[in-house]
Design a protein around this motif. Structure first.
Motif, short mmCIF file in Angstrom:
data_model
loop_
_atom_site.label_atom_id
_atom_site.label_comp_id
_atom_site.label_asym_id
_atom_site.label_seq_id
_atom_site.Cartn_x
_atom_site.Cartn_y
_atom_site.Cartn_z
N LYS A 1 0.86 -1.19 0.00
CA LYS A 1 0.00 0.00 0.00
C LYS A 1 0.89 1.23 0.00
CE LYS A 1 -4.02 -2.02 2.14
NZ LYS A 1 -5.06 -1.90 3.13
N THR A 2 0.51 2.20 -0.81
CA THR A 2 1.27 3.44 -0.90
C THR A 2 0.33 4.61 -0.64
OG1 THR A 2 2.74 2.45 -2.54
CG2 THR A 2 2.73 4.85 -2.39
N VAL A 3 0.80 5.56 0.15
CA VAL A 3 0.03 6.77 0.45
C VAL A 3 0.89 7.96 0.04
CG1 VAL A 3 -1.02 8.14 2.28
CG2 VAL A 3 -1.14 5.65 2.37
N LYS A 4 0.28 8.91 -0.67
CA LYS A 4 1.02 10.09 -1.11
C LYS A 4 0.25 11.35 -0.71
CE LYS A 4 3.28 12.16 -5.01
NZ LYS A 4 3.67 12.08 -6.39
N ALA A 5 0.98 12.26 -0.10
CA ALA A 5 0.41 13.55 0.28
C ALA A 5 1.38 14.63 -0.19
CB ALA A 5 0.21 13.64 1.79
N GLY A 6 1.02 15.29 -1.26
CA GLY A 6 1.92 16.30 -1.83
C GLY A 6 3.15 15.62 -2.41
N SER A 7 4.32 16.07 -1.97
CA SER A 7 5.56 15.49 -2.48
C SER A 7 6.07 14.35 -1.60
CB SER A 7 6.63 16.58 -2.57
OG SER A 7 6.89 17.09 -1.27
N VAL A 8 5.35 14.03 -0.54
CA VAL A 8 5.79 12.97 0.38
C VAL A 8 4.95 11.72 0.14
CG1 VAL A 8 6.04 12.31 2.79
CG2 VAL A 8 6.42 14.68 2.10
#
Length: 130
Positions: free
Chosen positions: A80-87
């Motif tokens: 599972k991958t979570v992305k918030a903005g550039s992070v």
């Protein structure tokens, strides 16, 4: 651990060819441990009922084949991958497939059916008011 059956009992019920001689003692030990773990209620240990001996014999046969304490090993690897903005962050883990029903061997199901009069509900408990 209670002794519900012996090798002689299993030989008398299933015949002497139910397992190789070198596996019989361990199979009976495993069957007795399994029966003990079921917390059977009301079994007269001085006169074990025939149904309990039959169930123990079935369990010993399954144990001799290495299938009494069989573990589920099928599953999958998930990420599972979570992305918030550039992070972004990711996590990888293994899961067991709960959508598959992996049934107990037929002989174990038969043994449990034979034992139903002595099995208590896991959701019940005894109250002593004396």
């Amino acid at each position: 651990m209670a002794t519900y059956i012996t090798v002689a009992d299993v030989d008398a019920i299933l015949g002497s060819t139910w397992a190789p001689d070198d596996k019989k003692a361990r199979a009976v030990l495993q069957a007795n441990a399994y029966l003990t773990s079921l917390n059977l209620v009301g079994v007269d240990m001085d006169a074990i009922p025939d149904e309990v001996k039959q169930a123990g014999s079935e369990l010993a046969k399954v144990a001799s084949e290495g299938n009494l304490y069989q573990q589920q090993t099928e599953g999958s690897l998930e990420a599972k991958t979570v992305k918030a903005g550039s992070v972004s962050t990711s996590k990888t883990f293994a899961t067991l497939d709960s959508s598959k029903i992996i049934a107990q061997p037929g002989d174990v199901q038969f043994a449990l059916a034979l034992l139903s009069p002595w099995r208590s509900s896991p959701f019940s408990f005894r109250v002593d008011r004396g």
